[in-house]
Design a protein around this motif. Structure first.
Motif, PDB file in Angstrom:
ATOM      1  N   ARG A 164       8.110   4.695  -8.009  1.00  0.00           N
ATOM      2  CA  ARG A 164       7.847   6.043  -7.473  1.00  0.00           C
ATOM      3  C   ARG A 164       6.377   6.158  -7.076  1.00  0.00           C
ATOM      4  O   ARG A 164       5.511   5.616  -7.782  1.00  0.00           O
ATOM      5  N   PRO A 165       6.093   6.859  -5.963  1.00  0.00           N
ATOM      6  CA  PRO A 165       4.705   6.956  -5.507  1.00  0.00           C
ATOM      7  C   PRO A 165       3.875   7.925  -6.357  1.00  0.00           C
ATOM      8  O   PRO A 165       4.390   8.928  -6.855  1.00  0.00           O
ATOM      9  N   PHE A 166       2.602   7.611  -6.503  1.00  0.00           N
ATOM     10  CA  PHE A 166       1.620   8.493  -7.143  1.00  0.00           C
ATOM     11  C   PHE A 166       2.076   8.994  -8.518  1.00  0.00           C
ATOM     12  O   PHE A 166       2.134  10.205  -8.762  1.00  0.00           O
ATOM     13  N   VAL A 167       2.410   8.062  -9.400  1.00  0.00           N
ATOM     14  CA  VAL A 167       2.754   8.447 -10.773  1.00  0.00           C
ATOM     15  C   VAL A 167       1.747   7.903 -11.795  1.00  0.00           C
ATOM     16  O   VAL A 167       1.869   8.163 -12.978  1.00  0.00           O
ATOM     17  N   PHE A 223      -9.993  12.818   1.100  1.00  0.00           N
ATOM     18  CA  PHE A 223     -10.282  11.717   0.184  1.00  0.00           C
ATOM     19  C   PHE A 223      -9.012  11.249  -0.527  1.00  0.00           C
ATOM     20  O   PHE A 223      -8.130  12.048  -0.844  1.00  0.00           O
ATOM     21  N   HIS A 224      -8.988   9.953  -0.817  1.00  0.00           N
ATOM     22  CA  HIS A 224      -7.914   9.411  -1.645  1.00  0.00           C
ATOM     23  C   HIS A 224      -8.249   9.712  -3.110  1.00  0.00           C
ATOM     24  O   HIS A 224      -9.392   9.539  -3.531  1.00  0.00           O
ATOM     25  N   PRO A 225      -7.254  10.156  -3.902  1.00  0.00           N
ATOM     26  CA  PRO A 225      -7.550  10.419  -5.321  1.00  0.00           C
ATOM     27  C   PRO A 225      -8.185   9.221  -6.033  1.00  0.00           C
ATOM     28  O   PRO A 225      -9.029   9.402  -6.921  1.00  0.00           O
ATOM     29  N   SER A 226      -7.811   7.988  -5.650  1.00  0.00           N
ATOM     30  CA  SER A 226      -8.418   6.811  -6.304  1.00  0.00           C
ATOM     31  C   SER A 226      -9.910   6.713  -6.020  1.00  0.00           C
ATOM     32  O   SER A 226     -10.671   6.218  -6.853  1.00  0.00           O
ATOM     33  N   ALA A 227     -10.324   7.167  -4.827  1.00  0.00           N
ATOM     34  CA  ALA A 227     -11.755   7.119  -4.487  1.00  0.00           C
ATOM     35  C   ALA A 227     -12.512   8.059  -5.427  1.00  0.00           C
ATOM     36  O   ALA A 227     -13.656   7.778  -5.818  1.00  0.00           O
ATOM     37  N   VAL A 239       0.402  11.189   2.528  1.00  0.00           N
ATOM     38  CA  VAL A 239       0.570   9.744   2.721  1.00  0.00           C
ATOM     39  C   VAL A 239      -0.643   9.008   2.156  1.00  0.00           C
ATOM     40  O   VAL A 239      -1.775   9.203   2.613  1.00  0.00           O
ATOM     41  N   GLY A 240      -0.397   8.155   1.168  1.00  0.00           N
ATOM     42  CA  GLY A 240      -1.453   7.329   0.585  1.00  0.00           C
ATOM     43  C   GLY A 240      -1.440   5.931   1.193  1.00  0.00           C
ATOM     44  O   GLY A 240      -0.821   5.694   2.238  1.00  0.00           O
ATOM     45  N   GLU A 241      -2.122   4.998   0.531  1.00  0.00           N
ATOM     46  CA  GLU A 241      -2.249   3.642   1.080  1.00  0.00           C
ATOM     47  C   GLU A 241      -1.059   2.758   0.684  1.00  0.00           C
ATOM     48  O   GLU A 241      -0.303   2.297   1.520  1.00  0.00           O
ATOM     49  N   GLN A 242      -0.903   2.528  -0.587  1.00  0.00           N
ATOM     50  CA  GLN A 242       0.163   1.659  -1.092  1.00  0.00           C
ATOM     51  C   GLN A 242       0.336   1.970  -2.573  1.00  0.00           C
ATOM     52  O   GLN A 242      -0.566   2.499  -3.217  1.00  0.00           O
ATOM     53  N   PRO A 243       1.522   1.646  -3.135  1.00  0.00           N
ATOM     54  CA  PRO A 243       1.697   1.904  -4.567  1.00  0.00           C
ATOM     55  C   PRO A 243       0.701   1.094  -5.388  1.00  0.00           C
ATOM     56  O   PRO A 243       0.283   0.009  -4.973  1.00  0.00           O
ATOM     57  N   GLY A 244       0.338   1.636  -6.537  1.00  0.00           N
ATOM     58  CA  GLY A 244      -0.501   0.905  -7.475  1.00  0.00           C
ATOM     59  C   GLY A 244       0.374   0.237  -8.529  1.00  0.00           C
ATOM     60  O   GLY A 244       1.613   0.217  -8.426  1.00  0.00           O
ATOM     61  N   ASP A 245      -0.294  -0.295  -9.557  1.00  0.00           N
ATOM     62  CA  ASP A 245       0.401  -1.013 -10.628  1.00  0.00           C
ATOM     63  C   ASP A 245       1.517  -0.164 -11.257  1.00  0.00           C
ATOM     64  O   ASP A 245       2.661  -0.603 -11.404  1.00  0.00           O
ATOM     65  N   ARG A 246       1.190   1.073 -11.605  1.00  0.00           N
ATOM     66  CA  ARG A 246       2.169   1.934 -12.290  1.00  0.00           C
ATOM     67  C   ARG A 246       3.319   2.324 -11.367  1.00  0.00           C
ATOM     68  O   ARG A 246       4.472   2.405 -11.781  1.00  0.00           O
ATOM     69  N   GLU A 247       2.968   2.572 -10.098  1.00  0.00           N
ATOM     70  CA  GLU A 247       3.996   2.957  -9.127  1.00  0.00           C
ATOM     71  C   GLU A 247       4.947   1.794  -8.880  1.00  0.00           C
ATOM     72  O   GLU A 247       6.159   1.971  -8.724  1.00  0.00           O
ATOM     73  N   ASP A 248       4.388   0.578  -8.849  1.00  0.00           N
ATOM     74  CA  ASP A 248       5.199  -0.630  -8.637  1.00  0.00           C
ATOM     75  C   ASP A 248       6.248  -0.767  -9.741  1.00  0.00           C
ATOM     76  O   ASP A 248       7.393  -1.127  -9.492  1.00  0.00           O
ATOM     77  N   PRO A 302      -2.687   6.889 -12.533  1.00  0.00           N
ATOM     78  CA  PRO A 302      -3.917   7.690 -12.622  1.00  0.00           C
ATOM     79  C   PRO A 302      -4.248   8.433 -11.320  1.00  0.00           C
ATOM     80  O   PRO A 302      -4.676   9.595 -11.355  1.00  0.00           O
ATOM     81  N   ALA A 303      -4.034   7.785 -10.168  1.00  0.00           N
ATOM     82  CA  ALA A 303      -4.309   8.480  -8.895  1.00  0.00           C
ATOM     83  C   ALA A 303      -3.347   9.654  -8.728  1.00  0.00           C
ATOM     84  O   ALA A 303      -3.720  10.712  -8.206  1.00  0.00           O
ATOM     85  N   GLY A 304      -2.115   9.463  -9.195  1.00  0.00           N
ATOM     86  CA  GLY A 304      -1.123  10.542  -9.127  1.00  0.00           C
ATOM     87  C   GLY A 304      -1.524  11.725 -10.000  1.00  0.00           C
ATOM     88  O   GLY A 304      -1.331  12.884  -9.620  1.00  0.00           O
ATOM     89  N   THR A 355       4.354   9.848   0.039  1.00  0.00           N
ATOM     90  CA  THR A 355       4.673   8.465   0.363  1.00  0.00           C
ATOM     91  C   THR A 355       3.390   7.661   0.625  1.00  0.00           C
ATOM     92  O   THR A 355       2.293   8.144   0.391  1.00  0.00           O
ATOM     93  N   ASN A 356       3.559   6.437   1.114  1.00  0.00           N
ATOM     94  CA  ASN A 356       2.434   5.534   1.387  1.00  0.00           C
ATOM     95  C   ASN A 356       2.657   4.816   2.713  1.00  0.00           C
ATOM     96  O   ASN A 356       3.804   4.642   3.135  1.00  0.00           O
ATOM     97  N   VAL A 357       1.566   4.346   3.344  1.00  0.00           N
ATOM     98  CA  VAL A 357       1.744   3.595   4.597  1.00  0.00           C
ATOM     99  C   VAL A 357       2.348   2.210   4.324  1.00  0.00           C
ATOM    100  O   VAL A 357       3.030   1.655   5.178  1.00  0.00           O
TER     101      VAL A 357
HETATM  102  N1  URA Z   1      -2.477   4.920  -4.540  1.00  0.00           N
HETATM  103  C1  URA Z   1      -1.760   5.144  -3.404  1.00  0.00           C
HETATM  104  O1  URA Z   1      -2.287   5.103  -2.296  1.00  0.00           O
HETATM  105  N2  URA Z   1      -0.475   5.400  -3.536  1.00  0.00           N
HETATM  106  C2  URA Z   1       0.155   5.462  -4.698  1.00  0.00           C
HETATM  107  O2  URA Z   1       1.370   5.710  -4.705  1.00  0.00           O
HETATM  108  C3  URA Z   1      -0.611   5.248  -5.859  1.00  0.00           C
HETATM  109  C4  URA Z   1      -1.922   4.967  -5.767  1.00  0.00           C
END
Ligand code: URA
Length: 214
Positions: free
Chosen positions: A70-73, A180-184, A57-66, A75-77, A97-99
């Motif tokens: 689809r979640p985590f597709v 850790f979150h991959p984005s961090a 479970v991540g935080e929220q979709p990013g630009d690409r996911e939006d 750079p963080a994905g 997924t994301n919160v």
């Molecule tokens: N960061 C997140 O937390 N979730 C995503 O789906 C993408 C980036």
């Protein structure tokens, strides 16, 4: 797992978790429980096996996911995929997924910059995560980053203190682990920090692989 409490009038009240992920995804697509839907392209519901032993479970979709829905597709994905691969976990076997399920952003020139969701936005989205958990019933839930960890484990939880620990189930839910979150890792200030954080993420996912193999 504890009974899901869906606030009256929340779109998730229309969903019976027994019907499975696809009906839930379809209702979530029209969710207006907070204002984030208005500026996002679409709801990014979780994806993966409906019986996955591991939920990330991540935080929220990013630009690409939006844009992809689809979640985590993005750079963080890619960073997550690398760490999963190193930990010997097949992403096909994981539910991701994301919160928060809409992208929250502010404009900066032509770019859309991530903005952290508020506690109210996280609360408004919570029924969707609870429904995903109720349907998938993973053995272990891994929270990626502080926002997910605090939303799921508790507001006092500190990744810096308890990262990588396997925490016991609460209310009949899955075991929990925060990392850790991959984005961090992508934002790390030095190559050394980046290496150290990536090694920690891989170590924590290796722990996760051991837990679900038991
Ligand atoms: N960061 C997140 O937390 N979730 C995503 O789906 C993408 C980036």
């Amino acid at each position: 797992m504890a009974t899901i409490v869906v606030p009256a009038g929340h779109p998730a009240a229309l969903v019976r978790s027994a019907a499975g992920l696809e009906p839930a995804r379809a209702v979530a697509a029209g969710c207006t429980a907070c204002d984030l839907y208005a500026r996002a392209t679409q709801t990014v519901f979780g994806e993966g096996r409906h019986d996955a032993p591991l939920m990330l479970v991540g935080e929220q979709p990013g630009d690409r996911e939006d844009l992809a829905g689809r979640p985590f597709v993005g750079p963080a994905g890619a960073m997550l995929d690398k760490a999963l691969d190193e930990a010997g976990i097949d992403r096909e076997k994981v539910f991701v997924t994301n919160v928060v399920k809409h992208f929250k952003w502010r404009p900066s020139g032509k770019r859309r910059l991530h903005e952290r969701p508020t506690a109210a936005e996280i609360r408004a989205c919570r029924p969707w995560l609870d429904i995903e958990r109720e349907i998938v019933r993973p053995d272990l839930l891994v929270a990626l980053g502080a926002t997910a960890a605090q939303a799921i484990i508790g507001r006092d939880f500190r990744i810096t203190e308890r990262r990588g620990e396997v925490l016991p189930p609460v209310d009949g839910g899955p075991k929990l682990l925060a990392t850790f979150h991959p984005s961090a890792i992508l934002r790390a200030r030095t190559p050394e920090d980046r290496e150290r954080m990536l090694a920690a993420l891989i170590a924590d996912l290796t722990t996760a692989a051991d837990v679900i193999a038991r």
